[in-house]
Scaffold this motif. Structure first.
Motif, PDB file in Angstrom:
ATOM      1  N   ILE A  95       7.761   7.224   5.745  1.00 52.82           N
ATOM      2  CA  ILE A  95       7.314   7.816   4.483  1.00 52.82           C
ATOM      3  C   ILE A  95       5.794   7.866   4.537  1.00 52.82           C
ATOM      4  O   ILE A  95       5.137   6.832   4.654  1.00 52.82           O
ATOM      5  N   LEU A 175       9.854  11.701   6.567  1.00 56.45           N
ATOM      6  CA  LEU A 175      10.210  12.279   5.277  1.00 56.45           C
ATOM      7  C   LEU A 175       8.946  12.346   4.422  1.00 56.45           C
ATOM      8  O   LEU A 175       8.373  11.320   4.060  1.00 56.45           O
ATOM      9  N   ASN A 176       8.489  13.565   4.123  1.00 56.44           N
ATOM     10  CA  ASN A 176       7.381  13.725   3.187  1.00 56.44           C
ATOM     11  C   ASN A 176       7.970  13.742   1.779  1.00 56.44           C
ATOM     12  O   ASN A 176       8.401  14.784   1.284  1.00 56.44           O
ATOM     13  N   ALA A 177       7.994  12.573   1.160  1.00 55.25           N
ATOM     14  CA  ALA A 177       8.687  12.438  -0.126  1.00 55.25           C
ATOM     15  C   ALA A 177       8.026  13.241  -1.239  1.00 55.25           C
ATOM     16  O   ALA A 177       8.673  13.553  -2.240  1.00 55.25           O
ATOM     17  N   GLU A 178       6.741  13.598  -1.064  1.00 54.81           N
ATOM     18  CA  GLU A 178       6.077  14.422  -2.074  1.00 54.81           C
ATOM     19  C   GLU A 178       6.604  15.851  -2.066  1.00 54.81           C
ATOM     20  O   GLU A 178       6.388  16.598  -3.016  1.00 54.81           O
ATOM     21  N   PRO A 208       6.625  11.595  -6.144  1.00 56.07           N
ATOM     22  CA  PRO A 208       7.621  11.838  -5.097  1.00 56.07           C
ATOM     23  C   PRO A 208       8.919  12.420  -5.657  1.00 56.07           C
ATOM     24  O   PRO A 208       9.322  12.123  -6.778  1.00 56.07           O
ATOM     25  N   ARG A 209       9.559  13.232  -4.854  1.00 59.17           N
ATOM     26  CA  ARG A 209      10.860  13.823  -5.202  1.00 59.17           C
ATOM     27  C   ARG A 209      11.926  12.895  -4.626  1.00 59.17           C
ATOM     28  O   ARG A 209      12.092  12.809  -3.407  1.00 59.17           O
ATOM     29  N   THR A 210      12.631  12.234  -5.485  1.00 59.12           N
ATOM     30  CA  THR A 210      13.445  11.102  -5.048  1.00 59.12           C
ATOM     31  C   THR A 210      14.816  11.472  -4.497  1.00 59.12           C
ATOM     32  O   THR A 210      15.434  10.671  -3.801  1.00 59.12           O
ATOM     33  N   PHE A 213      15.202  11.370  -0.736  1.00 64.52           N
ATOM     34  CA  PHE A 213      15.115   9.996  -0.256  1.00 64.52           C
ATOM     35  C   PHE A 213      16.406   9.234  -0.510  1.00 64.52           C
ATOM     36  O   PHE A 213      16.958   8.591   0.397  1.00 64.52           O
ATOM     37  N   ASP A 229       6.163   2.561   5.871  1.00 65.77           N
ATOM     38  CA  ASP A 229       5.302   3.216   4.888  1.00 65.77           C
ATOM     39  C   ASP A 229       3.953   3.464   5.548  1.00 65.77           C
ATOM     40  O   ASP A 229       3.265   2.517   5.951  1.00 65.77           O
ATOM     41  N   LEU A 278      11.163   3.928  -4.951  1.00 71.18           N
ATOM     42  CA  LEU A 278      10.273   4.897  -4.315  1.00 71.18           C
ATOM     43  C   LEU A 278       9.084   5.220  -5.217  1.00 71.18           C
ATOM     44  O   LEU A 278       7.939   5.310  -4.743  1.00 71.18           O
TER      45      LEU A 278
END
Length: 387
Positions: A95, A175-178, A208-210, A213, A229, A278
Motif C-alpha cells: 500500500i 495496490l494504490n488505495a487512493e 482511500p477507496r476501501t 482493499f 505500508d 485502512l
C-alpha cells in the motif's frame, strides 16, 4: 564532468535509450508470448519462474536510467529485523502513496534492490493491457486488470489474486488505495468528501477507496502473510524535480521511503472494520509524510517509532542488462540504416528513419503520460466514495 552532463542533454542519447527500450521490449513481449503459448499450459511453475527474468529484463532498463545514468540514490527506512529477515523473502501486498510522477519507478527501485523486481505486479486499469510493450508485458505476466466497476472487479480480484500469490518465488503486488494519483483538484474533492462525512481530512493523501482493499483480503489470507505500508517522499529542497525528464537528462533524484511490515493477522476480517483500519492507516500515513516535509524526518512529529536508514546501492545486473540490449538493438538498427543508405535503397532507408522517429515520439508520449498535469480526471469531479 560538465561535458558528460551536456552529453546527457543530447537528443541522440535520448533516442538511443528509446531505441533500446522499445526494440528490446518488443523482443521481450514476443518471448513472453511464446512462453504463454508453449510453456504455461504444460508447466505453470516453470512458466512463472521464467517470466520473472523476462519482466526483470524489461523493467530493469528503467532502473538503469535511474541508478546508473542519472545516479539516483534511494534511502529506505525499515525495522532492522524486518529488513534483514523478511524483505524480499515473502509475498507482499503493498500500500503506497501515489503523489509523484515517478513513484511507480521508486517502487521498482526498491524491488530491484531486494531481488523481487521480476515478480513485481500491480492492480492496473484494463485499458493499459492494450498498450504495446509495458501493457502487453503486464498482461502476459498476469497482472490484476480492473474495469473500475466494483461488481465486475470483485470477481477479477478474487480469481487473479489466487494466481498472483501462487507464484513459486516472492511476489509483491501494489495496490494504490487512493485509486488515482494525487492532484490539487482530486485533493479538493477528497477534502470535501471527508468533511461531508465527518472523516479526518488528509493533507497529503486522497481518502482511500476501501472496497478494492477489503475485497482483496479474503483471497490472500493464507497465501500472502503481510502488508507493506510504503511512505514515499522527496525533500522540498531537492534541486531536481522527481520526473522522468529529470532522469532522462541525467539529473539524479533522491527518494526517501519508509516501509512498515504489517502482518495480515492485524487487519480485521470484518469488511467494515477492515475499511476503518485502512482509513486509520491513511491518517497515520498523512502524519508521517507531514513530519518528513516539515522536519526532514519521518519520525519527529508523526509518533512513529524511528527505524534505521539504508542507502541502497545500485546493482551491476541492471547495467549489464541494459548494455547487452543496447548493443544488440542499436547495432541491428544502425546496420540496417547504413546498409540501406549505401545500397541506395531509399524505400528501406526512409522506412528505417520513420521507425526511428516513431520510437522517439513514443518515448515522448510515455514520458508525457507520467506527468501529473496529464493525469486522469478519475476522482476529481465525483466523490471518492470508496470504490
Amino acid at each position: 564532468m560538465g561535458s558528460l552532463e551536456k552529453l546527457k542533454q543530447l537528443r541522440l542519447i535520448h533516442l538511443c535509450i528509446a531505441l533500446t527500450f522499445f526494440t528490446s521490449g518488443l523482443c521481450i513481449n514476443f518471448i513472453q508470448l511464446l512462453m504463454h503459448v508453449f510453456i504455461k499450459p504444460i508447466d505453470k511453475r516453470l512458466f512463472r519462474k521464467l517470466m520473472y527474468y523476462a519482466c526483470y529484463s524489461l523493467y530493469s532498463q528503467l532502473i538503469f536510467v535511474s541508478d546508473w545514468y542519472a545516479g539516483s540514490k534511494m534511502t529506505v527506512y525499515m525495522d532492522k529485523e524486518d529488513f534483514e529477515k523478511h524483505a524480499g523473502k515473502e509475498h507482499v501486498l503493498l500500500i503506497m502513496n501515489h503523489k509523484y510522477e515517478i513513484d511507480w519507478l521508486n517502487g521498482w527501485m526498491i524491488c530491484e534492490k531486494l531481488g523481487v523486481l521480476g515478480n513485481c505486479k500491480a492492480y492496473a486499469k484494463k485499458a493499459i493491457r492494450y498498450v504495446p510493450i509495458i501493457g502487453w508485458g503486464w498482461w502476459l505476466a498476469e497482472f490484476v486488470f480492473l474495469n473500475r466497476n466494483f461488481d465486475q472487479d470483485k470477481t477479477i480480484i478474487t480469481e487473479q489474486l489466487k494466481v498472483v500469490f501462487s507464484y513459486p518465488d516472492p511476489t509483491w503486488l501494489l495496490l494504490n488505495a487512493e485509486g488515482t494519483r494525487f492532484t490539487p483538484a482530486k485533493h479538493e474533492a477528497s477534502v470535501k468528501f471527508a468533511q461531508e462525512r465527518g472523516m479526518t481530512v488528509l493533507k497529503h493523501h486522497l481518502i482511500p477507496r476501501t472496497k478494492g482493499f477489503t475485497a482483496s483480503l479474503a483471497p490472500i489470507r493464507g497465501l500472502c502473510p503481510v502488508i507493506y505500508d510504503i511512505n514515499l517522499a522527496y525533500r522540498p529542497t531537492d534541486k531536481n524535480p522527481a520526473t522522468m525528464l529529470s532522469l532522462l537528462h541525467g539529473k539524479s533524484v533522491e527518494p526517501h521511503l519508509l516501509m512498515r511490515r504489517i502482518p495480515l493477522e492485524q487487519v480485521p476480517e470484518d469488511e467494515k472494520e477492515a475499511a476503518a483500519w485502512l482509513q486509520n492507516l491513511f491518517v497515520e500515513k498523512d502524519k508521517i509524510i507531514d513530519s518528513f516535509l516539515e522536519t526532514g524526518s519521518f519520525f519527529k512529529t508523526s509518533g512513529v517509532k524511528e527505524v534505521p536508514a539504508y542507502v541502497n546501492q545500485r546493482r551491476l545486473c541492471s547495467l549489464v542488462n541494459f548494455v547487452c540490449w543496447a548493443v544488440f538493438s542499436l547495432s541491428c538498427i544502425f546496420y540496417y540504416v547504413i546498409t540501406s543508405l549505401l545500397a541506395a535503397n531509399w524505400t528501406a532507408f526512409i522506412t528505417a528513419l520513420s521507425v526511428l522517429g516513431l520510437f522517439y515520439w513514443l518515448m515522448g508520449q510515455a514520458i508525457n503520460k507520467t506527468q501529473i498535469s496529464k493525469a486522469s480526471n478519475y476522482g476529481s469531479s465525483k466523490s471518492p466514495s470508496a470504490k
